[in-house]
Design a protein around this motif. Structure first.
Motif, PDB file in Angstrom:
ATOM      1  N   THR A  20     -12.300  67.822  75.307  1.00  0.00           N
ATOM      2  CA  THR A  20     -12.018  67.055  74.088  1.00  0.00           C
ATOM      3  C   THR A  20     -12.084  67.963  72.863  1.00  0.00           C
ATOM      4  O   THR A  20     -11.228  67.887  71.966  1.00  0.00           O
ATOM      5  CB  THR A  20     -13.018  65.897  73.930  1.00  0.00           C
ATOM      6  N   ARG A  23      -8.998  70.200  72.832  1.00  0.00           N
ATOM      7  CA  ARG A  23      -7.800  69.483  72.391  1.00  0.00           C
ATOM      8  C   ARG A  23      -7.847  69.170  70.893  1.00  0.00           C
ATOM      9  O   ARG A  23      -6.831  69.234  70.200  1.00  0.00           O
ATOM     10  CB  ARG A  23      -7.656  68.190  73.202  1.00  0.00           C
ATOM     11  N   ALA A  24      -9.033  68.829  70.405  1.00  0.00           N
ATOM     12  CA  ALA A  24      -9.176  68.524  68.977  1.00  0.00           C
ATOM     13  C   ALA A  24      -8.855  69.750  68.129  1.00  0.00           C
ATOM     14  O   ALA A  24      -8.197  69.651  67.082  1.00  0.00           O
ATOM     15  CB  ALA A  24     -10.595  68.026  68.686  1.00  0.00           C
ATOM     16  N   ASP A  27      -5.243  70.231  67.834  1.00  0.00           N
ATOM     17  CA  ASP A  27      -4.537  69.109  67.201  1.00  0.00           C
ATOM     18  C   ASP A  27      -3.730  68.297  68.215  1.00  0.00           C
ATOM     19  O   ASP A  27      -2.580  67.917  67.966  1.00  0.00           O
ATOM     20  CB  ASP A  27      -3.628  69.641  66.088  1.00  0.00           C
ATOM     21  N   HIS A  28      -4.349  68.025  69.375  1.00  0.00           N
ATOM     22  CA  HIS A  28      -3.662  67.260  70.429  1.00  0.00           C
ATOM     23  C   HIS A  28      -3.472  65.814  69.972  1.00  0.00           C
ATOM     24  O   HIS A  28      -4.403  65.187  69.447  1.00  0.00           O
ATOM     25  CB  HIS A  28      -4.478  67.312  71.720  1.00  0.00           C
ATOM     26  N   ILE A  31      -6.064  62.865  70.798  1.00  0.00           N
ATOM     27  CA  ILE A  31      -7.409  62.852  70.215  1.00  0.00           C
ATOM     28  C   ILE A  31      -7.351  62.144  68.860  1.00  0.00           C
ATOM     29  O   ILE A  31      -6.475  62.437  68.038  1.00  0.00           O
ATOM     30  CB  ILE A  31      -7.955  64.290  70.050  1.00  0.00           C
ATOM     31  N   SER A  33      -8.055  60.910  65.021  1.00  0.00           N
ATOM     32  CA  SER A  33      -8.229  61.657  63.775  1.00  0.00           C
ATOM     33  C   SER A  33      -9.705  61.834  63.446  1.00  0.00           C
ATOM     34  O   SER A  33     -10.131  62.883  62.949  1.00  0.00           O
ATOM     35  CB  SER A  33      -7.524  60.937  62.625  1.00  0.00           C
ATOM     36  N   THR A  35     -12.289  62.014  65.569  1.00  0.00           N
ATOM     37  CA  THR A  35     -12.878  63.031  66.444  1.00  0.00           C
ATOM     38  C   THR A  35     -12.423  64.428  66.032  1.00  0.00           C
ATOM     39  O   THR A  35     -13.221  65.380  65.999  1.00  0.00           O
ATOM     40  CB  THR A  35     -12.503  62.768  67.920  1.00  0.00           C
ATOM     41  N   LYS A  36     -11.146  64.549  65.727  1.00  0.00           N
ATOM     42  CA  LYS A  36     -10.634  65.857  65.275  1.00  0.00           C
ATOM     43  C   LYS A  36     -11.404  66.343  64.054  1.00  0.00           C
ATOM     44  O   LYS A  36     -11.788  67.511  63.960  1.00  0.00           O
ATOM     45  CB  LYS A  36      -9.144  65.755  64.940  1.00  0.00           C
ATOM     46  N   GLN A  37     -11.637  65.435  63.109  1.00  0.00           N
ATOM     47  CA  GLN A  37     -12.316  65.816  61.874  1.00  0.00           C
ATOM     48  C   GLN A  37     -13.738  66.259  62.146  1.00  0.00           C
ATOM     49  O   GLN A  37     -14.212  67.239  61.585  1.00  0.00           O
ATOM     50  CB  GLN A  37     -12.300  64.649  60.874  1.00  0.00           C
ATOM     51  N   GLN A  40     -13.600  69.696  63.829  1.00  0.00           N
ATOM     52  CA  GLN A  40     -13.195  70.746  62.894  1.00  0.00           C
ATOM     53  C   GLN A  40     -14.270  71.023  61.849  1.00  0.00           C
ATOM     54  O   GLN A  40     -14.492  72.176  61.454  1.00  0.00           O
ATOM     55  CB  GLN A  40     -11.876  70.354  62.232  1.00  0.00           C
TER      56      GLN A  40
END
Length: 336
Positions: A20, A23-24, A27-28, A31, A33, A35-37, A40
């Protein structure tokens, strides 16, 4: 020992899976937004950087080129390396740099390390000691592309980027002849080096073309031993009192030659003209300033790097080929 934050560390801190986080960071779309944040933000806080080597290895490449140099203290080779790095940087490649200090054993170790580090290709100039080339042949067993530059092994069927040493030496010697020199010596490096031999052949053929006699006593291999130049010139001035020109393998040895002549009471160029080769910084810092054949180190580096990349990217085959660069005659105060 250096410590770098990892994807595993980020995953543990956030309580999510390794995949996960990966992928985050990439920028998959699957995933969220949020979780990505979170990923990151923590990656930035920890100073995480993508392991480009790992990514490259996953693709079967290292994005690294091994560069083997005989002596980085020689300005010409430093310019070649600069030219190589300029091209490799533009294409996202790193250099693994080795200075062999003119030792064959160091050169063989450098090749072994290139193989161990899984480099994508090797650029090499051979050392003055090198008389055996089995270490370079190992590269072909691993299908590692090899391109020689400047000092080459002619019988290995790979691309070679070289100076036109023969023609440059011919032109340098002809200038001495045309300026009135009638007894010209040549100080060269090692019988093991192709460029040393080519410069010798150019010198000899220039003498022949001018109808001048070949005298083996006027030729000296100095093998990186400057003291041998003292002895050679002292003996030469006794056995050949009309000596009035010397063509020297490189500018460093030419500078040393001028110093020996001056120490022995000879004026340069009034009594003896001296011609160098390469156009190193010393050529313009000595007195008198040195006439020489200017080599294009940056250009040689550019061409060598472009050739290895073309082979790696399968745009060109790896075949026996010579890319030749013509040096330029630079006249200064050490010749008449």
């Amino acid at each position: 020992m250096a410590r770098y934050p990892t994807i595993t560390e980020i995953a543990q801190k956030l309580g999510i899976s390794h995949s996960t986080v990966s992928r985050a960071l990439n920028d998959h779309p699957r995933i969220s937004s949020e979780t990505k944040q979170r990923v990151q933000d923590l990656a930035q806080q920890l100073g995480y950087q993508v392991n480009s080597s790992a990514h490259a290895f996953n693709k079967g490449e290292s994005k690294t080129i091994g560069v083997i140099v005989p002596d980085l203290s020689i300005h010409f080779f430093a310019k070649v390396v600069r030219g190589i790095q300029t091209v490799l940087d533009q294409h996202g490649y790193c250099t693994l740099l080795f200075d062999t200090s003119e030792k064959m054993e160091s050169e063989a170790n450098a090749v072994s390390k290139c193989i161990a580090h899984r480099v994508d290709g090797v650029l090499a100039a051979i050392s003055m000691e090198t008389t055996s080339f089995e270490h370079f042949l190992k590269l072909s067993k691993h299908e590692v592309p090899l391109v020689f530059y400047d000092r080459v092994a002619n019988f290995i069927p790979v691309p070679k980027v070289i100076s036109n040493d023969y023609q440059a030496a011919f032109d340098a010697t002809m200038h001495l002849i045309n300026s009135g020199c009638t007894q010209i010596a040549h100080i060269t490096a090692s019988i093991n080096l192709n460029n040393s031999n080519n410069r010798l052949y150019g010198y000899l053929d220039a003498l022949k073309s001018a109808g001048m006699e070949i005298d083996e006593e006027l030729i000296h291999y100095y093998h990186l031993q400057p003291d041998s130049i003292d002895t050679f010139i002292e003996n030469l001035l006794t056995s050949h009192p009309h000596l009035d020109g010397i063509f020297v393998f490189n500018d460093y040895a030419a500078n040393y030659t001028v110093n020996v002549l001056q120490k022995l009471g000879k004026r340069v160029p009034n009594d003896v003209s001296v011609m160098g080769f390469s156009d190193e910084p010393v050529a313009t810092h000595m007195t008198p300033r040195l006439s020489t054949m200017k080599q294009a180190g940056d250009k040689m580096g550019h061409l060598a790097a472009q050739k290895i990349l073309a082979i790696i990217q399968k745009q060109e085959p790896m075949e026996d080929e010579k890319i030749v660069i013509n040096p330029e005659l630079i006249l200064r105060e050490s010749t008449r």
